[in-house]
Design an enzyme around this catalytic site. Structure first.
Site, short mmCIF file in Angstrom:
data_model
loop_
_atom_site.label_atom_id
_atom_site.label_comp_id
_atom_site.label_asym_id
_atom_site.label_seq_id
_atom_site.Cartn_x
_atom_site.Cartn_y
_atom_site.Cartn_z
N GLN A 7 22.57 -8.67 -24.65
CA GLN A 7 22.13 -8.37 -26.01
C GLN A 7 23.30 -7.85 -26.84
O GLN A 7 24.02 -6.95 -26.42
CB GLN A 7 20.97 -7.34 -25.97
CG GLN A 7 20.31 -7.09 -27.31
CD GLN A 7 19.59 -8.32 -27.88
OE1 GLN A 7 19.08 -9.16 -27.15
NE2 GLN A 7 19.55 -8.42 -29.20
N LYS B 59 11.46 -9.88 -25.95
CA LYS B 59 11.83 -10.96 -25.03
C LYS B 59 11.09 -10.79 -23.69
O LYS B 59 10.60 -11.75 -23.11
CB LYS B 59 13.36 -11.00 -24.84
CG LYS B 59 14.09 -11.49 -26.10
CD LYS B 59 15.60 -11.29 -26.06
CE LYS B 59 16.19 -11.64 -27.43
NZ LYS B 59 17.64 -11.42 -27.55
N ASP C 141 21.42 -18.14 -24.29
CA ASP C 141 21.66 -17.78 -25.70
C ASP C 141 22.46 -18.86 -26.41
O ASP C 141 22.52 -18.88 -27.65
CB ASP C 141 22.47 -16.48 -25.78
CG ASP C 141 21.65 -15.29 -26.22
OD1 ASP C 141 20.62 -15.50 -26.88
OD2 ASP C 141 22.05 -14.16 -25.89
#
Ligand code: GUN
Length: 293
Positions: free
Chosen positions: A96, A52, A119
């Site tokens: 995460q 990322k 997300d």
């Protein structure tokens, strides 16, 4: 059989994003800024976050990684989220997953300001997606839809079987595939660990989206000729052929299933790169205030 080249498409989209960012900056705007919260040292999570960060560089974004050890408390994480929510320089951020067992994952997700939830995991974004309102669509389902679109795969009226019912992939992709849209308009069946005869459902399917995390689960005898397969699985299996000592294996027995397919995504190089680029897209939209003012 045609291979769906997720890497090629993701690279093209990254170039499109980088060009847009260059224009924004030339017009006096700031670079989009994505932050990632990473807890512990899980190999998979470390790799995902590193990818990322690299994608941010390629797109001309700023990125920040906030790291914690496994023993971080829920309060510390919530305080960090609060800071990121209020930091006007951060356009979007992710935490995460998975998190250590002592942390309530849902509580963490719900603490994220949904306007920065790139997300797309916050219930506001999930809810808006499920009724077709503008929102941050989570990265993997969004990447899958983009692949179907760019390869002009006809989903209208197709029998689509989704394997897996996770909040991150199975449920949202099932929802997108049934929406009145293109791609979409499919007749969707979601199979999971309690489904009585998965094989029977798969054999009928025009499109199979496999997101179980069970390497090689979909075998040759389970699919019909001409099926379209999207393989979301990325399980690390030991390998003597790689420097790292492992390789990624999908949910599909690629070698034997691929010859029967009209289209199939490889692992790696299929859905994975599209997931990362979809997160970049969401971050760009956040920086441009295109979803929420
Ligand atoms: N863990 C596995 N996939 C994802 C993802 O898309 N986002 C986050 N935050 N964690 C993950």
């Amino acid at each position: 059989m045609e291979l769906i080249d997720g890497k090629k498409i993701a690279d093209a989209i990254k170039q499109e994003i980088a060009a847009e960012v260059a224009q924004m900056v030339a017009a006096g705007g700031k670079k989009p800024h994505l932050a990632a919260v990473l807890v512990g040292h899980d190999g998979g999570s470390e790799t995902y976050v590193a990818h990322k960060v690299k994608a941010c560089e390629q797109c001309g974004f700023n990125s920040t990684v906030v790291r914690f050890e496994d023993n971080v408390t829920e309060e510390e994480l919530l305080a960090t989220i609060e800071k990121l929510n209020n930091d006007t320089d951060i356009d979007g951020f992710i935490v995460q997953l998975p998190l250590p067992k002592h942390i309530d994952e849902q509580k963490i997700i719900e603490a994220i300001d949904y306007r920065k939830d790139v997300d797309g995991f916050h219930p506001v974004n999930v809810g808006r997606m499920s009724i077709g309102l503008p929102c941050f669509v989570s990265a993997t389902p969004q990447g899958i839809m983009e692949l179907l679109k760019r390869y002009e795969i006809n989903t209208k009226g197709a029998d689509c079987v989704v394997l897996g019912r996770s909040n991150i992939v199975g449920k949202p992709v099932a929802s997108l595939m049934m929406q009145k849209a293109m791609p979409g308009d499919a007749t969707v069946t979601v199979c999971h660990s309690r489904t009585k005869d998965i094989k029977e459902y798969c054999r009928r399917a025009d499109i199979i989206i496999a997101a179980l995390g069970s390497p090689g689960f979909v075998t040759e005898d389970m699919v019909k000729d001409g099926v379209v397969i999207i393989d979301v699985g990325t399980t690390r299996v030991p390998s003597k052929e790689t420097k790292s000592g492992f390789r990624l294996k999908g949910d599909v027995d690629f070698e034997h299933v691929a010859p029967k397919c009209s289209y199939i995504t490889p692992v790696p190089g299929g859905v994975g790169p599209m997931t990362i680029v979809s997160l970049m897209k969401n971050t760009l939209l956040a920086a441009q205030h295109k979803i929420y003012k």
